[in-house]
Design an enzyme around this catalytic site. Structure first.
Site, PDB file in Angstrom:
ATOM      1  N   SER A   1       0.854  -1.189   0.000  1.00 29.73           N
ATOM      2  CA  SER A   1       0.000   0.000   0.000  1.00 29.73           C
ATOM      3  C   SER A   1       0.888   1.236   0.000  1.00 29.73           C
ATOM      4  CB  SER A   1      -0.900   0.013   1.234  1.00 29.73           C
ATOM      5  OG  SER A   1      -1.577   1.249   1.380  1.00 29.73           O
TER       6      SER A   1
ATOM      7  N   TYR B   1      -3.037  -0.735  10.334  1.00 28.88           N
ATOM      8  CA  TYR B   1      -2.893  -0.977   8.901  1.00 28.88           C
ATOM      9  C   TYR B   1      -1.535  -0.476   8.401  1.00 28.88           C
ATOM     10  CZ  TYR B   1      -4.170  -1.265   3.966  1.00 28.88           C
ATOM     11  OH  TYR B   1      -4.217  -1.574   2.624  1.00 28.88           O
TER      12      TYR B   1
END
Length: 274
Positions: A136, A149
């Site tokens: 990501s 995350y």
């Protein structure tokens, strides 16, 4: 390994990027093995013509069972794995229970790692392969209220960079996708995790949570459709030279550039505005 009959295993295909990539590559002529963690999704994807198996990355036995079934169909080989399965647990670090952090890592990091270990056995035996890890932009920079995350995606960066160095003497490629905002169920699932695992009412960030929960997803800048990730996956499969990482969305390019050129203090100032 640029043949259209290349075999590819994709995890996390119930919706979003995994689902779109499985359909896209199958339509392009690749032999796709789509995997999901719920039996109802197996039947749904099979009804669409996808070769689908049950695979929960947090359960080692489902990984082993599915790989054994796949190898029976491919004469014991597997060209590509796309480790796509994952979710986002929002929340300020001070609001995250250790259990919520463990659950984030169980899927995003430990599950990805277990699939990688099992696939490496196959690829080392056959002498080639490509491993695509879904990272990501939040494995490059951090945003507030996304501590679990962020940490999971930074961990993927570390594992992937190390594995790439360790595989230099092989014909096995390993790369990471640094995706930014992509149309999927990711945000909806993240909101559900916020409500389930965060004590919103008693948090000093309660207003921030409420704002994020009620935000209009159509206002997310630089958002791309999931099919754009699918195209990058195909590019990797057909490339003679696989790059260490692939930036996807303009947001990733901008934030990746700022990470390289700005001091931490200046970057923090900008990131705090997001």
């Amino acid at each position: 390994m640029n043949l259209r009959n290349s075999t590819i295993l994709i995890t996390g295909c119930s919706s979003g990027i995994g689902y779109e990539t499985a359909l896209y590559l199958q339509n392009k002529g690749y032999q796709v093995f789509a995997t999901v963690r719920k039996e109802k999704d197996v039947k749904r994807l099979q009804s669409l013509g996808l070769t689908t198996f049950l695979l929960d990355v947090t359960k080692k036995e489902t990984i082993e069972n599915t790989l054994n079934q796949i190898l029976l169909q491919t004469n014991g080989t597997l060209d590509v794995v796309f480790n796509n399965a994952g979710f986002g647990q929002p929340g300020a670090v001070e609001d995250l229970s250790t259990q919520a952090l463990k659950e984030q890592f169980e899927t995003n990091v430990f599950g990805l790692h277990e699939v990688t270990l099992q696939v490496l056995k196959i690829m080392k035996k056959q002498g080639f392969g490509t491993i695509i890890q879904h990272g990501s932009v939040l494995g490059i920079i951090s945003l507030k209220l996304r501590g679990a995350y962020n940490a999971s995606k930074y961990a993927i960066e570390g594992l992937t960079d190390t594995l790439r160095l360790e595989l230099r003497d092989t014909n096995i490629n390993v790369t990471v996708l640094n995706t930014g905002p992509i149309t999927s169920n990711f945000r909806k699932n993240a909101i559900a995790k916020t409500i389930k695992n965060i004590d919103i009412k008693n948090s000093r960030f309660s207003k921030n949570y409420a704002k994020n929960i009620n935000a209009d997803k159509s206002t997310v800048p630089f958002n791309l459709e999931a099919i754009e990730v699918s195209k990058i996956v195909e590019k990797i499969i057909t490339s003679k030279t696989v790059k260490p990482r692939y930036y996807i969305t303009k947001a990733t390019y901008i934030l990746g550039y700022l990470k390289r050129v700005l001091s931490t203090k200046k970057l923090d100032f900008i990131l705090n505005k997001i």
